[in-house]
Design a protein around this motif. Structure first.
Motif, short mmCIF file in Angstrom:
data_model
loop_
_atom_site.label_atom_id
_atom_site.label_comp_id
_atom_site.label_asym_id
_atom_site.label_seq_id
_atom_site.Cartn_x
_atom_site.Cartn_y
_atom_site.Cartn_z
N PRO A 15 41.19 44.56 46.68
CA PRO A 15 42.35 43.96 45.83
C PRO A 15 42.48 44.64 44.41
O PRO A 15 41.41 45.40 43.93
CB PRO A 15 41.70 42.62 45.40
N SER A 17 43.34 44.14 40.50
CA SER A 17 43.28 42.91 39.43
C SER A 17 43.62 43.61 37.90
O SER A 17 43.14 44.82 37.68
CB SER A 17 42.01 42.47 39.34
N ASN A 18 44.47 42.49 37.24
CA ASN A 18 44.47 43.02 36.02
C ASN A 18 45.30 44.33 35.49
O ASN A 18 44.62 45.01 34.74
CB ASN A 18 43.45 42.68 35.01
N THR A 37 47.68 39.70 37.76
CA THR A 37 46.33 39.47 37.53
C THR A 37 45.39 39.85 39.10
O THR A 37 44.43 39.87 38.89
CB THR A 37 46.01 37.77 37.23
N ARG A 38 46.30 39.51 40.25
CA ARG A 38 45.83 39.83 41.33
C ARG A 38 46.55 40.24 42.35
O ARG A 38 47.59 39.51 42.64
CB ARG A 38 44.68 38.80 41.73
N ALA A 40 46.24 41.22 46.23
CA ALA A 40 45.26 41.34 47.53
C ALA A 40 45.45 42.67 48.10
O ALA A 40 46.53 43.28 48.26
CB ALA A 40 45.46 40.01 48.46
#
Length: 87
Positions: A15, A17-18, A37-38, A40
């Motif tokens: 994943p 993220s950020n 923010t995320r 997958a």
């Protein structure tokens, strides 16, 4: 401003993220910035995407840069930019 929607893909095995998605003007100045923010990983072989909407004045040239600060470790770093013109 006008809306510019960018589809960001995660083609890796982890994943993400950020990380930022930015619209830059012709001089490299940030016009708008959003944080994802995320996102997958496509571990099921089904593409994973995020739609990110940026505000860019109409008629302005913009370059879209994903993860310009290299927050996400990637196999391929050369596919993180694309030109765009909002009409």
């Amino acid at each position: 401003g006008d809306a510019l929607t960018v589809t960001v893909h995660n083609i890796g095995d982890a994943p993400a993220s950020n990380f930022t998605v930015e619209a830059l003007d012709a001089g490299g100045k940030v016009i708008d910035r959003k944080v994802v923010t995320r996102l997958a990983a496509p571990l099921d072989f089904v593409p994973k995407t995020a739609a990110v909407t940026l505000s860019v004045p109409g008629g302005k040239y913009a370059k879209v840069v994903v993860d310009g600060r290299n927050a996400v470790r990637e196999i391929l770093e050369t596919n993180n930019e694309a030109p765009a013109t909002v009409r």
